[in-house]
Scaffold this motif. Structure first.
Motif, PDB file in Angstrom:
ATOM      1  N   GLN A 152      12.643   4.718 -10.620  1.00 53.02           N
ATOM      2  CA  GLN A 152      13.741   5.058  -9.723  1.00 53.02           C
ATOM      3  C   GLN A 152      13.365   6.289  -8.924  1.00 53.02           C
ATOM      4  N   ALA A 153      13.218   6.092  -7.624  1.00 59.57           N
ATOM      5  CA  ALA A 153      12.922   7.193  -6.717  1.00 59.57           C
ATOM      6  C   ALA A 153      14.232   7.873  -6.321  1.00 59.57           C
ATOM      7  N   PRO A 154      14.163   9.129  -5.859  1.00 58.60           N
ATOM      8  CA  PRO A 154      15.374   9.849  -5.465  1.00 58.60           C
ATOM      9  C   PRO A 154      16.161   9.085  -4.409  1.00 58.60           C
ATOM     10  N   GLY A 155      17.441   8.888  -4.659  1.00 53.81           N
ATOM     11  CA  GLY A 155      18.308   8.231  -3.707  1.00 53.81           C
ATOM     12  C   GLY A 155      18.159   6.723  -3.632  1.00 53.81           C
ATOM     13  N   LYS A 156      17.375   6.135  -4.532  1.00 58.15           N
ATOM     14  CA  LYS A 156      17.157   4.685  -4.509  1.00 58.15           C
ATOM     15  C   LYS A 156      17.545   4.055  -5.839  1.00 58.15           C
ATOM     16  N   GLY A 157      17.652   2.738  -5.834  1.00 57.42           N
ATOM     17  CA  GLY A 157      17.953   2.010  -7.052  1.00 57.42           C
ATOM     18  C   GLY A 157      16.725   1.821  -7.929  1.00 57.42           C
ATOM     19  N   LYS A 199       0.214   6.941  -4.600  1.00 59.08           N
ATOM     20  CA  LYS A 199       0.710   7.283  -3.270  1.00 59.08           C
ATOM     21  C   LYS A 199       1.998   8.084  -3.414  1.00 59.08           C
ATOM     22  N   PRO A 200       2.347   8.869  -2.397  1.00 53.52           N
ATOM     23  CA  PRO A 200       3.605   9.633  -2.472  1.00 53.52           C
ATOM     24  C   PRO A 200       4.815   8.733  -2.733  1.00 53.52           C
ATOM     25  N   GLU A 201       4.782   7.509  -2.241  1.00 52.77           N
ATOM     26  CA  GLU A 201       5.917   6.595  -2.457  1.00 52.77           C
ATOM     27  C   GLU A 201       6.012   6.097  -3.894  1.00 52.77           C
ATOM     28  N   ASP A 202       5.029   6.416  -4.733  1.00 52.54           N
ATOM     29  CA  ASP A 202       5.125   6.105  -6.159  1.00 52.54           C
ATOM     30  C   ASP A 202       5.920   7.167  -6.918  1.00 52.54           C
ATOM     31  N   THR A 203       6.270   8.251  -6.254  1.00 50.95           N
ATOM     32  CA  THR A 203       7.052   9.309  -6.889  1.00 50.95           C
ATOM     33  C   THR A 203       8.396   8.764  -7.358  1.00 50.95           C
ATOM     34  N   ALA A 204       8.673   8.937  -8.644  1.00 49.16           N
ATOM     35  CA  ALA A 204       9.894   8.387  -9.228  1.00 49.16           C
ATOM     36  C   ALA A 204       9.964   8.782 -10.699  1.00 49.16           C
ATOM     37  N   VAL A 205      11.130   8.543 -11.283  1.00 48.48           N
ATOM     38  CA  VAL A 205      11.237   8.571 -12.740  1.00 48.48           C
ATOM     39  C   VAL A 205      10.871   7.168 -13.235  1.00 48.48           C
ATOM     40  N   TYR A 206       9.957   7.113 -14.167  1.00 46.71           N
ATOM     41  CA  TYR A 206       9.493   5.836 -14.706  1.00 46.71           C
ATOM     42  C   TYR A 206      10.120   5.628 -16.082  1.00 46.71           C
ATOM     43  N   TYR A 207      10.733   4.457 -16.254  1.00 47.59           N
ATOM     44  CA  TYR A 207      11.418   4.115 -17.496  1.00 47.59           C
ATOM     45  C   TYR A 207      10.697   2.970 -18.197  1.00 47.59           C
ATOM     46  N   CYS A 208      10.406   3.150 -19.460  1.00 53.40           N
ATOM     47  CA  CYS A 208       9.934   2.043 -20.271  1.00 53.40           C
ATOM     48  C   CYS A 208      11.121   1.152 -20.621  1.00 53.40           C
ATOM     49  N   VAL A 209      10.906  -0.160 -20.571  1.00 48.83           N
ATOM     50  CA  VAL A 209      11.986  -1.108 -20.848  1.00 48.83           C
ATOM     51  C   VAL A 209      11.489  -2.226 -21.750  1.00 48.83           C
ATOM     52  N   ALA A 210      12.434  -2.854 -22.418  1.00 52.48           N
ATOM     53  CA  ALA A 210      12.136  -4.036 -23.224  1.00 52.48           C
ATOM     54  C   ALA A 210      13.208  -5.080 -22.961  1.00 52.48           C
ATOM     55  N   GLY A 211      12.775  -6.325 -22.850  1.00 49.39           N
ATOM     56  CA  GLY A 211      13.722  -7.394 -22.579  1.00 49.39           C
ATOM     57  C   GLY A 211      13.237  -8.705 -23.177  1.00 49.39           C
ATOM     58  N   ASN A 212      14.159  -9.604 -23.477  1.00 46.06           N
ATOM     59  CA  ASN A 212      13.790 -10.865 -24.115  1.00 46.06           C
ATOM     60  C   ASN A 212      13.793 -12.040 -23.140  1.00 46.06           C
ATOM     61  N   THR A 260      10.291   9.272 -17.620  1.00 47.17           N
ATOM     62  CA  THR A 260       9.302  10.336 -17.444  1.00 47.17           C
ATOM     63  C   THR A 260       9.016  10.465 -15.949  1.00 47.17           C
ATOM     64  N   GLN A 261       8.932  11.695 -15.480  1.00 45.28           N
ATOM     65  CA  GLN A 261       8.782  11.950 -14.042  1.00 45.28           C
ATOM     66  C   GLN A 261       7.332  11.826 -13.616  1.00 45.28           C
ATOM     67  N   VAL A 262       7.119  11.104 -12.533  1.00 47.31           N
ATOM     68  CA  VAL A 262       5.818  11.029 -11.871  1.00 47.31           C
ATOM     69  C   VAL A 262       6.000  11.529 -10.446  1.00 47.31           C
ATOM     70  N   THR A 263       5.214  12.539 -10.071  1.00 49.95           N
ATOM     71  CA  THR A 263       5.288  13.106  -8.734  1.00 49.95           C
ATOM     72  C   THR A 263       3.904  13.068  -8.106  1.00 49.95           C
ATOM     73  N   VAL A 264       3.818  12.458  -6.920  1.00 57.03           N
ATOM     74  CA  VAL A 264       2.549  12.346  -6.206  1.00 57.03           C
ATOM     75  C   VAL A 264       2.667  13.155  -4.919  1.00 57.03           C
ATOM     76  N   SER A 265       1.841  14.168  -4.795  1.00 54.41           N
ATOM     77  CA  SER A 265       1.896  15.029  -3.612  1.00 54.41           C
ATOM     78  C   SER A 265       0.927  14.527  -2.544  1.00 54.41           C
ATOM     79  N   PRO A 266       1.310  14.671  -1.271  1.00 52.99           N
ATOM     80  CA  PRO A 266       0.437  14.198  -0.168  1.00 52.99           C
ATOM     81  C   PRO A 266      -0.865  14.985  -0.107  1.00 52.99           C
TER      82      PRO A 266
END
Length: 123
Positions: free
Chosen positions: A38-43, A85-98, A117-123
């Motif tokens: 989830q990037a800032p301001g996005k779903g 890439k900078p557009e990969d900047t987001a909070v990354y969530y591990c998920v599990a689903g059946n 966990t936060q991932v930040t990619v600087s230009p």
């Protein structure tokens, strides 16, 4: 059930990071495990998952750059992220689903979430 992520951080464009997700309390024979972000301001966006029969799936935006893998001995799933890439900047969530690969098609398909966990990619 617990999903514990690690490995986020700050990296320059073109760099690499590896995220880890250690699961407990669920059977990997029943659940696909993967990642949303989830990037800032996005779903929330599905990124990748590995199914119960070890098949990897990726969003188009990360194909060729991210690699998901599974270490059954450690109950841990890894997401190797290269050429970030900078557009990969987001909070990354591990998920599990059946629902197999469908787990990463929509947040409503996820049964369990990690804390992120936060991932930040600087230009």
């Amino acid at each position: 059930v617990q999903l514990v992520e690690s490995g986020g951080g700050l990296v320059q464009e073109g760099g690499s990071l590896r995220l880890s997700c250690t699961t407990s309390g669920l059977s990997r024979a029943d659940y696909a495990v993967g990642w949303f972000r989830q990037a800032p301001g996005k779903g929330r966006e599905g990124v990748s998952c590995i199914t119960t029969d070890e098949k990897p799936y990726y969003a188009d935006s990360v194909k060729g750059r991210f690699t998901i893998s599974n270490d059954k001995t450690k109950n841990t799933v890894y997401l190797q992220m290269d050429n970030l890439k900078p557009e990969d900047t987001a909070v990354y969530y591990c998920v599990a689903g059946n629902l197999g690969w469908l787990t990463i098609t929509t947040p409503s398909a996820v049964n369990y979430w990690g804390q992120g966990t936060q991932v930040t990619v600087s230009p």
